[in-house]
Design a protein around this motif. Structure first.
Motif, PDB file in Angstrom:
ATOM      1  N   GLN A   1       1.722   9.617  -5.405  1.00 47.21           N
ATOM      2  CA  GLN A   1       3.096  10.052  -5.121  1.00 47.21           C
ATOM      3  C   GLN A   1       3.056  11.418  -4.446  1.00 47.21           C
ATOM      4  O   GLN A   1       2.347  12.317  -4.896  1.00 47.21           O
ATOM      5  N   ARG A   2       3.829  11.554  -3.366  1.00 48.16           N
ATOM      6  CA  ARG A   2       3.815  12.825  -2.638  1.00 48.16           C
ATOM      7  C   ARG A   2       5.222  13.147  -2.144  1.00 48.16           C
ATOM      8  O   ARG A   2       5.840  12.356  -1.426  1.00 48.16           O
ATOM      9  N   ALA A   3       5.741  14.304  -2.559  1.00 46.64           N
ATOM     10  CA  ALA A   3       7.012  14.821  -2.045  1.00 46.64           C
ATOM     11  C   ALA A   3       6.699  15.896  -1.019  1.00 46.64           C
ATOM     12  O   ALA A   3       5.883  16.783  -1.266  1.00 46.64           O
ATOM     13  N   ILE A   4       7.354  15.817   0.130  1.00 44.82           N
ATOM     14  CA  ILE A   4       7.065  16.709   1.253  1.00 44.82           C
ATOM     15  C   ILE A   4       8.369  17.350   1.707  1.00 44.82           C
ATOM     16  O   ILE A   4       9.383  16.663   1.898  1.00 44.82           O
ATOM     17  N   PHE A   5       8.350  18.661   1.895  1.00 47.88           N
ATOM     18  CA  PHE A   5       9.568  19.361   2.327  1.00 47.88           C
ATOM     19  C   PHE A   5       9.220  20.376   3.401  1.00 47.88           C
ATOM     20  O   PHE A   5       8.337  21.226   3.217  1.00 47.88           O
ATOM     21  N   PHE A   6       9.921  20.280   4.530  1.00 49.09           N
ATOM     22  CA  PHE A   6       9.776  21.236   5.619  1.00 49.09           C
ATOM     23  C   PHE A   6      11.008  22.139   5.611  1.00 49.09           C
ATOM     24  O   PHE A   6      12.095  21.718   6.012  1.00 49.09           O
ATOM     25  N   PRO A   7      10.884  23.378   5.113  1.00 45.68           N
ATOM     26  CA  PRO A   7      12.054  24.256   4.997  1.00 45.68           C
ATOM     27  C   PRO A   7      12.560  24.696   6.368  1.00 45.68           C
ATOM     28  O   PRO A   7      11.790  24.833   7.320  1.00 45.68           O
ATOM     29  N   ARG A   8      13.878  24.913   6.443  1.00 46.32           N
ATOM     30  CA  ARG A   8      14.494  25.421   7.659  1.00 46.32           C
ATOM     31  C   ARG A   8      14.988  26.842   7.371  1.00 46.32           C
ATOM     32  O   ARG A   8      16.005  27.040   6.717  1.00 46.32           O
ATOM     33  N   GLY A   9      14.197  27.807   7.808  1.00 54.02           N
ATOM     34  CA  GLY A   9      14.561  29.207   7.618  1.00 54.02           C
ATOM     35  C   GLY A   9      14.453  29.652   6.170  1.00 54.02           C
ATOM     36  O   GLY A   9      13.895  28.967   5.304  1.00 54.02           O
TER      37      GLY A   9
ATOM     38  N   GLU B   1       6.680   9.873  -0.460  1.00 59.15           N
ATOM     39  CA  GLU B   1       5.708   8.799  -0.250  1.00 59.15           C
ATOM     40  C   GLU B   1       5.256   8.247  -1.595  1.00 59.15           C
ATOM     41  O   GLU B   1       4.899   9.017  -2.505  1.00 59.15           O
ATOM     42  N   LEU B   2       5.279   6.935  -1.722  1.00 64.66           N
ATOM     43  CA  LEU B   2       4.806   6.236  -2.911  1.00 64.66           C
ATOM     44  C   LEU B   2       3.751   5.237  -2.467  1.00 64.66           C
ATOM     45  O   LEU B   2       4.000   4.443  -1.550  1.00 64.66           O
ATOM     46  N   GLY B   3       2.574   5.279  -3.101  1.00 64.26           N
ATOM     47  CA  GLY B   3       1.502   4.383  -2.681  1.00 64.26           C
ATOM     48  C   GLY B   3       0.662   3.916  -3.857  1.00 64.26           C
ATOM     49  O   GLY B   3       0.773   4.439  -4.970  1.00 64.26           O
ATOM     50  N   VAL B   4      -0.167   2.933  -3.597  1.00 67.92           N
ATOM     51  CA  VAL B   4      -1.045   2.400  -4.632  1.00 67.92           C
ATOM     52  C   VAL B   4      -2.325   1.902  -3.982  1.00 67.92           C
ATOM     53  O   VAL B   4      -2.318   1.431  -2.840  1.00 67.92           O
ATOM     54  N   GLU B   5      -3.435   2.033  -4.724  1.00 65.11           N
ATOM     55  CA  GLU B   5      -4.713   1.505  -4.265  1.00 65.11           C
ATOM     56  C   GLU B   5      -5.505   1.055  -5.487  1.00 65.11           C
ATOM     57  O   GLU B   5      -5.252   1.518  -6.618  1.00 65.11           O
ATOM     58  N   PRO B   6      -6.444   0.133  -5.313  1.00 69.98           N
ATOM     59  CA  PRO B   6      -7.246  -0.331  -6.458  1.00 69.98           C
ATOM     60  C   PRO B   6      -8.020   0.827  -7.086  1.00 69.98           C
ATOM     61  O   PRO B   6      -8.461   1.749  -6.405  1.00 69.98           O
ATOM     62  N   ASP B   7      -8.179   0.755  -8.390  1.00 71.42           N
ATOM     63  CA  ASP B   7      -8.934   1.782  -9.119  1.00 71.42           C
ATOM     64  C   ASP B   7      -9.568   1.119 -10.340  1.00 71.42           C
ATOM     65  O   ASP B   7      -8.934   0.999 -11.395  1.00 71.42           O
ATOM     66  N   GLY B   8     -10.808   0.682 -10.190  1.00 67.55           N
ATOM     67  CA  GLY B   8     -11.483  -0.023 -11.263  1.00 67.55           C
ATOM     68  C   GLY B   8     -10.775  -1.331 -11.567  1.00 67.55           C
ATOM     69  O   GLY B   8     -10.463  -2.114 -10.664  1.00 67.55           O
TER      70      GLY B   8
ATOM     71  N   HIS C   1       0.804  -1.228   0.000  1.00 72.44           N
ATOM     72  CA  HIS C   1       0.000   0.000   0.000  1.00 72.44           C
ATOM     73  C   HIS C   1       0.836   1.277   0.000  1.00 72.44           C
ATOM     74  O   HIS C   1       0.614   2.160  -0.828  1.00 72.44           O
ATOM     75  N   LEU C   2       1.803   1.400   0.940  1.00 70.12           N
ATOM     76  CA  LEU C   2       2.490   2.671   1.107  1.00 70.12           C
ATOM     77  C   LEU C   2       3.952   2.481   1.488  1.00 70.12           C
ATOM     78  O   LEU C   2       4.282   1.652   2.346  1.00 70.12           O
ATOM     79  N   LEU C   3       4.824   3.271   0.842  1.00 63.76           N
ATOM     80  CA  LEU C   3       6.238   3.328   1.193  1.00 63.76           C
ATOM     81  C   LEU C   3       6.574   4.783   1.470  1.00 63.76           C
ATOM     82  O   LEU C   3       6.350   5.658   0.631  1.00 63.76           O
ATOM     83  N   ARG C   4       7.101   5.052   2.675  1.00 62.61           N
ATOM     84  CA  ARG C   4       7.508   6.414   3.016  1.00 62.61           C
ATOM     85  C   ARG C   4       9.017   6.435   3.231  1.00 62.61           C
ATOM     86  O   ARG C   4       9.551   5.687   4.059  1.00 62.61           O
ATOM     87  N   LEU C   5       9.689   7.289   2.480  1.00 62.82           N
ATOM     88  CA  LEU C   5      11.130   7.432   2.550  1.00 62.82           C
ATOM     89  C   LEU C   5      11.485   8.793   3.132  1.00 62.82           C
ATOM     90  O   LEU C   5      10.892   9.807   2.747  1.00 62.82           O
ATOM     91  N   ARG C   6      12.451   8.808   4.055  1.00 63.25           N
ATOM     92  CA  ARG C   6      12.946  10.056   4.630  1.00 63.25           C
ATOM     93  C   ARG C   6      14.311  10.360   4.037  1.00 63.25           C
ATOM     94  O   ARG C   6      15.201   9.508   4.009  1.00 63.25           O
ATOM     95  N   ALA C   7      14.492  11.575   3.538  1.00 59.72           N
ATOM     96  CA  ALA C   7      15.743  11.951   2.879  1.00 59.72           C
ATOM     97  C   ALA C   7      16.866  12.133   3.888  1.00 59.72           C
ATOM     98  O   ALA C   7      16.663  12.701   4.963  1.00 59.72           O
ATOM     99  N   GLU C   8      18.060  11.647   3.524  1.00 58.20           N
ATOM    100  CA  GLU C   8      19.261  11.882   4.325  1.00 58.20           C
ATOM    101  C   GLU C   8      20.290  12.660   3.514  1.00 58.20           C
ATOM    102  O   GLU C   8      21.469  12.646   3.831  1.00 58.20           O
TER     103      GLU C   8
END
Length: 535
Positions: free
Chosen positions: A479-487, A465-472, A448-455
């Motif tokens: 797919q979701r890229a997430i970034f928390f900026p520092r300053g 985040e990479l995920g999959v679910e049934p669709d027909g 269902h879901l793989l979440r990777l944290r960048a180093e």
């Protein structure tokens, strides 16, 4: 026994002499699986390279095993998870450590930080003294520590000196200790092996510092584990260090050439220059190999002197493994075979560092967050999309603009980051805490879901985040890229890379979906007896 609140007699797996030099007497058995020999052991460093391999072997030997970890999630997917008692705590918590050591016979101390700084040695020594005190208070019979092989009366590097100090702390504590001193450890996924492998694979001609002529006695990881497991059954009165090695002594440049020959490559021309240059060599190793600068520098510094066993007293207490100790060339062959067959148990990179997980509701928590979200309908079934997701990275790549990924990887390497050279432990499966190039698996909901944290080196925290679910009749790839900026630097960084995301992330979604469809079609053709190979 000094420092212990109780006495215990343990019948060893084999009869042992009272002192070095006395031959071993014949024994009825060379195994320690009888109830009398069962010990309760606590392993620290179970998320590390050696500790992660030691735990299942202690279980196989019949011992009751506890593991002390700061982040239990890191071992959530290991095969032995349900067979051990997991204690969530830190080694700096004296009260919690004493409680964790209650009823423990043998403590395995397999912790060594690759940190630096003026107070590094003091912190390592203080931690060892705290652990030794807690072990004495809890009535532990023995501490087992794995240190480094080093010459006497020589100025050692900071990290080698720290390891020597920690070993002395344990030997001088009220609890009897066994301190094994090993040199270069050769095994699939070990940092020392990765360093040799990448240098020899990449550079047919190597101008190198003078230390490549130093004599090194390597040891196969299987032999290190053999000694560590056997230490649990040694006589209670024994308190000393043992040098351990393969007895196969080579110059470091010979080790690289022996690797090349075993790998089927031409012999490398290693030109030893009359300068040691440890810092420059450490930087070069960090650029050419997956080893980051924080590790490459202490590894290189540990090679500044000969590392050869001064004594072989361990033979009088622990029989050699069946078939004898593993020669260097054989250790290389075994490591290459494990990698080829996808049977690497642990890697140096998977130890990693603790980091804050992805906030479940960043907006509510008051964080500034940047998102890049994509979805793509695929004709492939969810299970085929998931196969591609779980196999991402390493030799399989990232399914979009390989050159852009390589350039970003080299930029990260130049900043002292992980880059893309770390690869992955297994080509098809992932577990929590494992590395995938410059990412680390933070969470996996298989199927269902793989979440990777960048180093990677960046002014902020990043997740993918990479995920999959049934669709027909097919599936929906998410797919979701997430970034928390520092300053301000973090916000400018996101603005700088955002245009590239407009090319990379859409093609990544399309190509992963296409690869899943190809995989599904190949399976259908094979099922109908149609060959998918090109004539």
């Amino acid at each position: 026994m000094p420092g212990n609140s109780h006495e215990r007699r343990v019948i060893p797996a084999y009869l042992l002499p009272p002192a070095p030099g006395v031959p071993l007497q014949p024994s009825e058995s060379t195994h320690s699986n009888t109830p009398e020999n069962t010990r309760t052991v606590l392993v620290t460093g179970a998320t590390g390279y050696i500790g992660g391999r030691l735990v299942p072997r202690l279980l196989q030997a019949g011992h009751r095993v506890k593991v002390l970890v700061r982040t239990p999630q890191k071992i959530a997917d290991v095969p032995w998870h349900d067979d051990v008692e997991i204690i969530e705590n830190s080694l700096s918590d004296a009260e919690g450590l004493t409680e964790a050591l209650s009823g423990v016979d043998v403590l395995y101390y397999l912790v060594h930080s690759m940190a630096s700084g003026s107070d590094f040695e003091a912190k390592e020594e203080a931690m060892a003294r705290l652990v030794a005190g807690a072990a004495a208070e809890a009535g532990v019979d023995r501490i087992v520590y794995l240190g480094g092989l080093h010459p006497e009366s020589t100025e050692l590097s900071t990290h080698m000196r720290s390891r020597e100090t920690v070993g002395k702390v344990f030997l001088e504590s009220p609890v009897n200790a066994i301190v094994f001193q090993a040199g270069v450890v050769i095994g699939s996924g070990s940092a020392s092996f990765e360093m040799i492998r990448h240098l020899a694979d990449t550079l047919p001609v190597m101008p190198a510092p003078s230390w490549v002529n130093n004599r090194i006695e390597a040891i196969a990881v299987r032999d290190v584990l053999h000694y560590l497991v056997a230490a649990a059954a040694l006589p209670e009165h024994l308190n000393r260090s043992f040098d351990i090695g393969s007895r196969d002594v080579l110059k470091y440049k010979e080790m690289m050439n022996e690797y090349a020959v075993e790998r089927g490559l031409p012999r490398r021309l290693v030109i030893a220059l009359p300068v040691p240059a440890p810092k420059l060599a450490g930087l070069w190793v960090a650029l050419v190999t997956p080893i980051p600068l924080s590790m490459s520098l202490p590894l290189v510094q540990s090679l500044q002197h000969d590392a050869v066993s001064r004594e072989h007293d361990v033979d009088h207490y622990i029989p050699q493994p069946d078939g004898g100790l593993t020669p260097y060339r054989r250790a290389v062959a075994l490591a290459l075979g494990k990698e080829r067959d996808g049977q690497v148990e642990t890697t140096w990179a998977n130890a990693g560092i603790d980091a804050d997980p992805l906030p479940s509701d960043p907006n509510w928590a008051g964080y500034k967050v940047f998102l890049d979200e994509r979805t793509f309908h695929s004709e492939a079934k969810p299970e085929h999309v998931w196969t591609i997701i779980e196999g991402i990275g390493g030799k399989n790549g990232w399914y979009s603009l390989p050159l852009a990924w390589r350039v970003r990887g080299w930029l990260d390497k130049l900043q002292g980051g992980a880059g893309l050279l770390r690869g992955r432990r297994h080509p098809k499966t992932l577990n929590t805490g494992e590395v995938v190039d410059w990412w680390r698996v933070e969470a996996i909901d298989r199927g269902h879901l793989l979440r990777l944290r960048a180093e990677m080196r960046a002014p902020g925290g990043a997740w993918l985040e990479l995920g999959v679910e049934p669709d027909g009749d097919g599936s929906l790839y998410k797919q979701r890229a997430i970034f928390f900026p520092r300053g301000l630097a973090g916000r400018l960084y996101w603005l700088g890379v955002y245009p590239f995301h407009g090319f990379i992330f859409p093609s990544m979604a399309r190509n992963i979906s296409a690869a899943a469809t190809t995989l599904q079609d190949a399976g259908q053709e094979q099922g109908s007896g149609v060959s998918t190979q090109t004539p």
